[in-house]
Each structure stands twice: as structure tokens, then as C-alpha cells.
Design an enzyme around this catalytic site. Structure first.
Site, PDB file in Angstrom:
ATOM      1  N   ASP A  37     -24.872 -12.570  28.149  1.00  0.00           N
ATOM      2  CA  ASP A  37     -25.805 -11.548  28.605  1.00  0.00           C
ATOM      3  C   ASP A  37     -25.485 -10.189  27.978  1.00  0.00           C
ATOM      4  O   ASP A  37     -24.327  -9.874  27.702  1.00  0.00           O
ATOM      5  CB  ASP A  37     -25.713 -11.442  30.132  1.00  0.00           C
ATOM      6  CG  ASP A  37     -26.902 -10.728  30.738  1.00  0.00           C
ATOM      7  OD1 ASP A  37     -27.918 -10.558  30.043  1.00  0.00           O
ATOM      8  OD2 ASP A  37     -26.805 -10.329  31.907  1.00  0.00           O
ATOM      9  N   ASN A  85     -37.115 -16.848  30.168  1.00  0.00           N
ATOM     10  CA  ASN A  85     -37.246 -16.040  28.957  1.00  0.00           C
ATOM     11  C   ASN A  85     -38.595 -16.212  28.259  1.00  0.00           C
ATOM     12  O   ASN A  85     -38.986 -15.376  27.441  1.00  0.00           O
ATOM     13  CB  ASN A  85     -36.128 -16.367  27.960  1.00  0.00           C
ATOM     14  CG  ASN A  85     -34.762 -15.909  28.408  1.00  0.00           C
ATOM     15  OD1 ASN A  85     -33.740 -16.468  28.008  1.00  0.00           O
ATOM     16  ND2 ASN A  85     -34.709 -14.884  29.255  1.00  0.00           N
TER      17      ASN A  85
END
Length: 257
Positions: A37, A85
Site C-alpha cells: 500500500d 480497484n
């Protein structure tokens, strides 16, 4: 690089060497899951584009796997693209898909890793589906780290897919619904997960300071240890990795006992 940065870099390398020297390889996790991340925030902080941030994150992967090899890790699961996503703007998603496909090709070309896809194939472009299938076939014989590339992956989706697979398998074998209901247990569902017979992750590392799993391997991480690191993924260093291993080795895993 100025003198201060050179000295800082030298001190970090020396410290990393010291930590590595005290690392007990018998206490190293055999399976590490990584939530990579912070690519976009790293790019923003450095004044770069989002695409540059994703490329920088992709470039970190081979280096990370090299550290895993040095410390006798056997399985690594890299979360490259979640099902969520796909909601990102197309001007970010399309380049990201290309970068991820390049990552898979790079892992194959390296020749040290055995690549396995975990995720929903149907969500992915046809070209990426072919790349993933070819990667698994081309690396099936390699006796190196098993690298699970989690692309189009969501933890809830995986459990739903596992149950669907279990039901279809029972139907194909002519098993009655009542008999299936009687025989369902944790191990049966586990066999139908994307990771199948693989060991569950011992350690899950998440970078960027966020302290949540966001749906990562919900079933498999029931007894995993978690390590949350403040640094963004593109800036993740070997010393950060070694600290995670040291922290893991210092914990006493009770498995509910």
C-alpha cells in the site's frame, strides 16, 4: 546525494546487517502475505504522477522477493490488484493493469520464482488472463519461492468462489445436497480456496501505516500475525523487512490456546 544522506544510508545498511546477523532463520515465517500500500501517496509526496508511483511499487517487488529468498521464506502472496480497484478511473486503471502484467512477465523472466495466480480471472482482460496462465505453465517446474500474485482478488469473493466450487464439485460427483451439508467442514472449504493446499500466511505485512486487512485473505489469516509499517511501499527497505521478521520471531503464537 549529499554527505548527510550518504551517512544516513550507511547507518541504515549497517543497522540492517546487524539485525540480519541476529535473525534466527528457524523463526522466519514460511508464508508471508504483503499488502503493498501507498504507491499513490508516495507519488504525491515526491511530486510524481500516480502511474510513476505504481511503477516504483512494481520495481520494489523483485528486490523484496530477493530478501525473502535470503531468509528462507517459502511462499509469498503479493496483493497487486483488488476487486475494489476496478472502480478506479480508467486513466489510472488501464496503465496499472499494464504495469501489473509487466510484473508477472518480469517474475517469469527472472527464473527464480514459481508463479501462481489467486483471484477472479473473469474480471481481468483477456490478454492478462493469457499472461497469467502462461506464467504458471512456464514456472511450474521451478523449485523456488511460490509467488502468489493476487490480481482481481477480494477475500469475500474468494470465499464465495470456494463455496461455489465445492457445490459444483459435489454436483459433478452426484452427491446429494443433504449428504454434502453433513460433510461440509473447514478443511473441505479450505481445499477449494485459491491457495488450495498451500500453508496459511504466518505473517501479513501492510505498508503505508494503514492498520486493516481490507479483505486480504480473510479465511487464511485467521491465525496470522500482522505487521503494520508506516513507510509507503515504494520506499520499503530491507531494514523494514528485517524488522518485520524480528518482530514476528519475538511473538508467541498461541492459535487460540
Amino acid at each position: 546525494m549529499n554527505l548527510r544522506d550518504k551517512l544516513r544510508s550507511l547507518l541504515v545498511r549497517l543497522y540492517a546487517r546487524r539485525v540480519e546477523g541476529h535473525l534466527d532463520h528457524a523463526q522466519v515465517p514460511k508464508h508471508i502475505g504483503v499488502i503493498m500500500d501507498g504507491n499513490r501517496r508516495w507519488a504525491k509526496a515526491s511530486g510524481s504522477s500516480t502511474v510513476h508511483g505504481h511503477r516504483a511499487g512494481a520495481e520494489k517487488i523483485e528486490e523484496f522477493l530477493g530478501w525473502c529468498t535470503e531468509t528462507d521464506v517459502e511462499v509469498v502472496t503479493l496483493w497487486l490488484l483488488s476487486t475494489d480497484n476496478f472502480d478506479r478511473p480508467q486513466d489510472e486503471l488501464v496503465p496499472l493493469l499494464g504495469i501489473i502484467e509487466d510484473v508477472v512477465r518480469t517474475l517469469v523472466a527472472d527464473g527464480r520464482w514459481r508463479v501462481h495466480h489467486v483471484g477472479t480471472m473473469d474480471l481481468l482482460p483477456a490478454g492478462m488472463q493469457r499472461t497469467l496462465k502462461e506464467a504458471e505453465e512456464a514456472t511450474a517446474h521451478i523449485d523456488g519461492i511460490l509467488v502468489n500474485v493476487a490480481i482481481g482478488y477480494g477475500g469475500r469473493q474468494e470465499i464465495a468462489d470456494a463455496v461455489r466450487s465445492m457445490l459444483l464439485d459435489a454436483h459433478d460427483k452426484g452427491v446429494a445436497m443433504e449428504d454434502l451439508a453433513e460433510s461440509v467442514d473447514v478443511d473441505m472449504i479450505g481445499r477449494h480456496l485459491y491457495t488450495g493446499a498451500q500453508p496459511d500466511p504466518d505473517l501479513v505485512i501492510r505498508t503505508s501505516g494503514e492498520q486493516r486487512l481490507s479483505g486480504f485473505m480473510l479465511w487464511q489469516t485467521a491465525h496470522s500475525e500482522y505487521y503494520f509499517c508506516e513507510v509507503f511501499w515504494p520506499a520499503f527497505r530491507k531494514v523494514d523487512f528485517l524488522r518485520a521478521l524480528r518482530d514476528y520471531a519475538a511473538r508467541h503464537r498461541r492459535y487460540g490456546g
